[in-house]
Design a protein around this motif. Structure first.
Motif, PDB file in Angstrom:
ATOM      1  N   LEU A 121       0.832  -1.214   0.000  1.00 56.97           N
ATOM      2  CA  LEU A 121       0.000   0.000   0.000  1.00 56.97           C
ATOM      3  C   LEU A 121       0.861   1.255   0.000  1.00 56.97           C
ATOM      4  N   PHE A 122       2.007   1.189   0.704  1.00 55.71           N
ATOM      5  CA  PHE A 122       2.912   2.338   0.738  1.00 55.71           C
ATOM      6  C   PHE A 122       3.422   2.670  -0.661  1.00 55.71           C
ATOM      7  N   LEU A 123       3.626   1.638  -1.494  1.00 59.74           N
ATOM      8  CA  LEU A 123       4.044   1.895  -2.872  1.00 59.74           C
ATOM      9  C   LEU A 123       2.968   2.657  -3.626  1.00 59.74           C
ATOM     10  N   GLY A 124       1.698   2.328  -3.348  1.00 61.07           N
ATOM     11  CA  GLY A 124       0.606   3.097  -3.941  1.00 61.07           C
ATOM     12  C   GLY A 124       0.613   4.530  -3.449  1.00 61.07           C
ATOM     13  N   ASP A 125       0.889   4.695  -2.158  1.00 63.55           N
ATOM     14  CA  ASP A 125       0.995   6.026  -1.569  1.00 63.55           C
ATOM     15  C   ASP A 125       2.092   6.835  -2.265  1.00 63.55           C
ATOM     16  N   SER A 126       3.236   6.168  -2.550  1.00 59.35           N
ATOM     17  CA  SER A 126       4.367   6.871  -3.163  1.00 59.35           C
ATOM     18  C   SER A 126       4.071   7.294  -4.597  1.00 59.35           C
ATOM     19  N   MET A 127       3.070   6.695  -5.225  1.00 56.96           N
ATOM     20  CA  MET A 127       2.655   7.137  -6.557  1.00 56.96           C
ATOM     21  C   MET A 127       1.676   8.309  -6.479  1.00 56.96           C
ATOM     22  N   ILE A 128       0.820   8.297  -5.468  1.00 54.00           N
ATOM     23  CA  ILE A 128      -0.222   9.318  -5.376  1.00 54.00           C
ATOM     24  C   ILE A 128       0.305  10.610  -4.753  1.00 54.00           C
ATOM     25  N   THR A 129       1.231  10.510  -3.798  1.00 51.67           N
ATOM     26  CA  THR A 129       1.721  11.697  -3.097  1.00 51.67           C
ATOM     27  C   THR A 129       2.296  12.756  -4.038  1.00 51.67           C
ATOM     28  N   PRO A 130       3.236  12.413  -4.936  1.00 49.78           N
ATOM     29  CA  PRO A 130       3.749  13.470  -5.832  1.00 49.78           C
ATOM     30  C   PRO A 130       2.651  14.077  -6.704  1.00 49.78           C
ATOM     31  N   ALA A 131       1.705  13.247  -7.131  1.00 50.32           N
ATOM     32  CA  ALA A 131       0.646  13.749  -8.004  1.00 50.32           C
ATOM     33  C   ALA A 131      -0.235  14.761  -7.277  1.00 50.32           C
ATOM     34  N   ILE A 132      -0.743  14.387  -6.105  1.00 51.42           N
ATOM     35  CA  ILE A 132      -1.681  15.271  -5.406  1.00 51.42           C
ATOM     36  C   ILE A 132      -0.968  16.475  -4.799  1.00 51.42           C
ATOM     37  N   SER A 133       0.260  16.288  -4.318  1.00 46.68           N
ATOM     38  CA  SER A 133       0.976  17.384  -3.664  1.00 46.68           C
ATOM     39  C   SER A 133       1.358  18.473  -4.660  1.00 46.68           C
ATOM     40  N   VAL A 134       2.022  18.081  -5.739  1.00 43.67           N
ATOM     41  CA  VAL A 134       2.463  19.072  -6.720  1.00 43.67           C
ATOM     42  C   VAL A 134       1.256  19.707  -7.410  1.00 43.67           C
ATOM     43  N   LEU A 135       0.246  18.904  -7.742  1.00 48.23           N
ATOM     44  CA  LEU A 135      -0.961  19.438  -8.384  1.00 48.23           C
ATOM     45  C   LEU A 135      -1.642  20.468  -7.480  1.00 48.23           C
ATOM     46  N   SER A 136      -1.696  20.191  -6.174  1.00 47.57           N
ATOM     47  CA  SER A 136      -2.331  21.133  -5.232  1.00 47.57           C
ATOM     48  C   SER A 136      -1.566  22.437  -5.153  1.00 47.57           C
ATOM     49  N   ALA A 137      -0.232  22.345  -5.114  1.00 44.46           N
ATOM     50  CA  ALA A 137       0.572  23.561  -5.011  1.00 44.46           C
ATOM     51  C   ALA A 137       0.479  24.410  -6.271  1.00 44.46           C
ATOM     52  N   VAL A 138       0.602  23.765  -7.430  1.00 42.50           N
ATOM     53  CA  VAL A 138       0.550  24.515  -8.689  1.00 42.50           C
ATOM     54  C   VAL A 138      -0.831  25.120  -8.908  1.00 42.50           C
ATOM     55  N   GLN A 139      -1.861  24.487  -8.369  1.00 40.09           N
ATOM     56  CA  GLN A 139      -3.220  25.010  -8.522  1.00 40.09           C
ATOM     57  C   GLN A 139      -3.374  26.383  -7.873  1.00 40.09           C
ATOM     58  N   GLY A 140      -2.415  26.746  -7.023  1.00 37.51           N
ATOM     59  CA  GLY A 140      -2.459  28.069  -6.406  1.00 37.51           C
ATOM     60  C   GLY A 140      -2.375  29.198  -7.408  1.00 37.51           C
ATOM     61  N   ILE A 141      -1.856  28.930  -8.611  1.00 41.34           N
ATOM     62  CA  ILE A 141      -1.785  30.011  -9.610  1.00 41.34           C
ATOM     63  C   ILE A 141      -3.170  30.418 -10.085  1.00 41.34           C
ATOM     64  N   GLU A 142      -4.167  29.553  -9.887  1.00 41.96           N
ATOM     65  CA  GLU A 142      -5.540  29.925 -10.237  1.00 41.96           C
ATOM     66  C   GLU A 142      -6.038  31.042  -9.331  1.00 41.96           C
ATOM     67  N   VAL A 143      -5.563  31.047  -8.086  1.00 38.99           N
ATOM     68  CA  VAL A 143      -5.954  32.106  -7.161  1.00 38.99           C
ATOM     69  C   VAL A 143      -5.305  33.422  -7.569  1.00 38.99           C
ATOM     70  N   VAL A 144      -4.048  33.337  -8.063  1.00 37.19           N
ATOM     71  CA  VAL A 144      -3.364  34.538  -8.536  1.00 37.19           C
ATOM     72  C   VAL A 144      -4.095  35.123  -9.738  1.00 37.19           C
ATOM     73  N   ASN A 145      -4.442  34.223 -10.681  1.00 35.03           N
ATOM     74  CA  ASN A 145      -5.155  34.655 -11.884  1.00 35.03           C
ATOM     75  C   ASN A 145      -5.943  33.469 -12.421  1.00 35.03           C
ATOM     76  N   PRO A 146      -7.276  33.529 -12.401  1.00 34.40           N
ATOM     77  CA  PRO A 146      -8.092  32.395 -12.850  1.00 34.40           C
ATOM     78  C   PRO A 146      -7.794  31.946 -14.277  1.00 34.40           C
ATOM     79  N   SER A 147      -7.273  32.852 -15.101  1.00 35.09           N
ATOM     80  CA  SER A 147      -6.978  32.478 -16.492  1.00 35.09           C
ATOM     81  C   SER A 147      -5.804  31.511 -16.597  1.00 35.09           C
ATOM     82  N   PHE A 148      -5.062  31.346 -15.494  1.00 33.43           N
ATOM     83  CA  PHE A 148      -3.932  30.418 -15.487  1.00 33.43           C
ATOM     84  C   PHE A 148      -4.367  28.971 -15.290  1.00 33.43           C
ATOM     85  N   ALA A 149      -5.656  28.734 -15.148  1.00 34.71           N
ATOM     86  CA  ALA A 149      -6.142  27.394 -14.815  1.00 34.71           C
ATOM     87  C   ALA A 149      -5.683  26.341 -15.825  1.00 34.71           C
ATOM     88  N   GLU A 150      -5.639  26.715 -17.107  1.00 35.43           N
ATOM     89  CA  GLU A 150      -5.287  25.737 -18.136  1.00 35.43           C
ATOM     90  C   GLU A 150      -3.811  25.334 -18.082  1.00 35.43           C
TER      91      GLU A 150
END
Length: 638
Positions: A121-150
């Motif tokens: 299960l930890f191996l599954g965790d190690s696949m999901i963590t980079p995806a959700i963590s980096v995606l969540s952080a980069v999504q912050g640019i939508e708050v800066v400017n909604p047009s950056f969503a794409e």
């Protein structure tokens, strides 16, 4: 004078704490980015209305979940159980394996198998963590400017590809930056949390457990489904335990209690306060908590923190797979040690690229952290529950405390863990099946390899025959067998059988070396072996015509460098001269082919043979010199 002496020790302890902050807490320290956002997301299959009572109840539930699971289960309890200083689920597995080897009950072996599933299960965790963590952080640019969503997904892909491409260089160079960056991160999220609480002090009431209890008791159906997202607050808890061998229990405990826990708590409280003020803040409460002037720096800092969190879990995946290979659950894997001073910094190429492909597939499929959160919770709750079960089993047999107290505590903590598991099972159709499938596949591969090795070892032993009987045939020297000058070292898997390469060399070429040693490499269930019991030398046969048998032992967390171990320890234990600098090393290379082995189903035989192709080169694995290594092969049908 006493103060002068104590200062270097204090500085050293502080440095260890800073190092732990950079490596251990990246995953759990970035959970505030997406936890409350996921709980109140309108796209959740079971959305939570953002009423004042619900906000206070959810924040209270998050806080007390962190306190009970991370602080109590891991920091105060589990981290008191170690295996030669090592922690984590692999340490618990090795403890159970040791008991099973001594003839313990069937339940011990069953729990060891359960622990192996937790590692999967930890191996599954190690696949999901980079995806959700980096995606969540980069999504912050939508708050800066909604047009950056794409641009969120493309930027995430670029960062993830760069992250995995950099793994081959190791973390030694950038590791020194991890601690200060994470200290800056925790300071920043705590400051933003204080600002939010100052604007809505009523949120402090959520620190009382009565709000969590009222939320669970009064709105159980709603609260039960909420647990599937609340568990995101404790992601990374296993890392605290798994990295105990690198930093020690005390530095991790100090870092958690005095910085990480207060900072995360303030962030959750601040976000809750922000939602109470304006329900429009539900879209990204973490980033909206930052002042306008600090929004872009916070996005950059969050991205750096999530990369660090991803780095930590990727390194953890490398360590788990390397340890699994050493314990016989996976074939030998090519392992590159990226640091001369720190053993734990390793790079496993095949695992690295497999993880990268899996992470990119998750990002491109789900495209949002909220959707990924449904898959994430299942991996986390499964690993936590299995760790709790194994811990209490070990504590039951080793701790000298009243059994009723352990039973009561286990009942409370396991009830909480199982509630989280049950809540995440309701998300199966929304992505929670992904880590389960990953874990089942990994578990099947590991158990199939373990069983296949047992079959191959039995057939190989029959082909090799007794080592002592073979040596007796060499002494006195047979005129039909020529004696070549020099030293030959034949590597073998055990102590009792003759290496296939040695038998082939003598029987087919009718020649033996003047100086002959058989080296058996043993991988222990302990992570490290001391120099005192590293090597055992036994002389087989009288005089110079005999054979020197050497057993070299390594812990499962060590690199099996055979030439170095022989050079350090053999000369002082043997009276026979072995020219180790000019010795020729012989390896028995076994080709595994499909057969009709009745002990394994056909599909498992095919899986075992396919997995065997992943095995790394044996000469490289054991650190043998290429220009003085000879391979002699044999075939075994399975």
């Amino acid at each position: 004078m006493g103060n002068v002496v104590s200062r270097p020790a204090d500085v050293l302890r502080l440095a260890v704490v800073v190092g732990a902050l950079g490596v251990v807490f990246g995953d759990i320290g970035t959970s505030p980015i997406y936890t409350l956002q996921t709980v109140f997301s309108p796209t959740d299959p079971h959305p939570v209305p953002a009423t004042s009572e619900n906000v206070l109840g959810v924040v209270s539930l998050v806080f007390w979940s962190v306190m009970l699971i991370v602080t109590v289960t891991y920091v105060l309890l589990a981290m008191r159980v170690d295996h030669d200083g090592e922690g984590g689920i692999m340490a618990l597995i090795t403890l159970l394996r040791r008991w099973a080897a001594r003839g313990s009950t069937r339940i011990t072996m069953t729990l060891a198998g359960l622990g192996l599933f937790g590692a999967a299960l930890f191996l599954g965790d190690s696949m999901i963590t980079p995806a959700i963590s980096v995606l969540s952080a980069v999504q912050g640019i939508e708050v800066v400017n909604p047009s950056f969503a794409e641009w969120v997904v493309p930027l995430t892909v670029v960062i993830i590809v760069g992250l995995f491409a950099a793994q081959r260089f190791g973390t030694a160079a950038v590791g020194r930056l991890f601690g200060p960056v994470m200290i800056t991160w925790f300071t920043a999220i705590a400051a933003c949390g204080v600002w939010g609480v100052a604007n809505e002090p009523g949120i402090l009431a959520a620190l009382s457990p009565t709000y969590a209890i009222s939320f669970l008791a009064g709105r159980f159906e709603l609260a039960f489904f909420t647990l599937g997202a609340v568990v995101l607050a404790v992601t990374g808890a296993e890392a605290l335990y798994a990295d105990m061998g690198h930093f020690g229990r005390r530095p991790i405990s100090v870092g958690w209690i005095f910085l990480v826990l207060p900072a995360c708590t303030l962030s959750y409280l601040g976000q809750g306060a922000l939602i109470l003020q304006d329900r429009a803040n539900l879209s990204a409460p973490f980033f909206l908590l930052a002042p306008d002037w600090a929004l872009i720096p916070m996005v950059v800092l969050a991205t750096a923190a999530t990369v660090i969190a991803s780095q930590a879990v990727i390194t953890g995946a490398f360590s788990v797979t390397a340890q699994a290979a050493q314990l016989g659950y996976l074939p030998r894997l090519r392992i590159v040690h990226t640091s001369r001073s720190t053993y734990g910094q390793i790079y496993v190429p095949r695992i690295n690229w497999l993880l990268m492909v899996a992470v990119l597939a998750l990002v491109l499929t789900f495209r949002s952290p909220t959707s990924l959160a449904y898959a994430y919770g299942m991996a986390v709750t499964g690993t936590i529950t299995i760790t709790t079960i194994l811990f209490f089993y070990v504590a039951w047999h080793t701790w000298h405390v009243p059994r009723w107290a352990l039973a009561a505590l286990a009942a409370v903590l396991l009830t909480i863990d199982l509630l989280f598991v049950a809540a995440n099972l309701t998300k199966l159709a929304h992505g929670a099946w992904i880590p389960l499938v990953i874990a089942v596949v990994a578990y099947t591969v590991m158990t199939t390899w373990q069983r296949g090795l047992e079959v191959v070892a039995a057939r190989r032993a029959a082909m090799e025959g007794s080592l002592r009987t073979f040596v007796e045939g060499l002494s006195p020297p047979d005129a039909a067998v020529a004696v070549a000058r020099g030293t030959a070292i034949f590597l073998n898997r055990g102590r009792d059988t003759a290496p296939l390469a040695l038998r082939t060399h003598v029987e087919r070429h009718h020649v033996r070396h003047e100086r002959l040693a058989v080296v058996a490499v043993e991988i222990d269930v302990a992570p490290w072996r001391t120099d005192e019991d590293r090597v055992t030398v036994v002389h087989l046969g009288p005089g110079d015509a005999g054979v020197t048998h050497v057993t070299v032992r390594f812990g499962y967390a060590e690199r099996p460098d055979v030439p170095t171990a022989l050079a350090r320890h053999v000369p002082e234990q043997t009276g026979r001269h072995l020219d180790l600098e000019q010795a020729t090393y012989y390896l028995s290379r076994v080709e595994i082919r499909l057969g009709d082995e009745p002990a394994m189903p056909a599909w498992r035989r095919r899986l075992f043979v396919a997995t065997s192709y992943l095995a790394a080169d044996a000469a490289e694995h054991f650190g043998l010199p290429r220009d003085r290594t000879v391979l002699l092969g044999a075939r075994i049908d399975i």
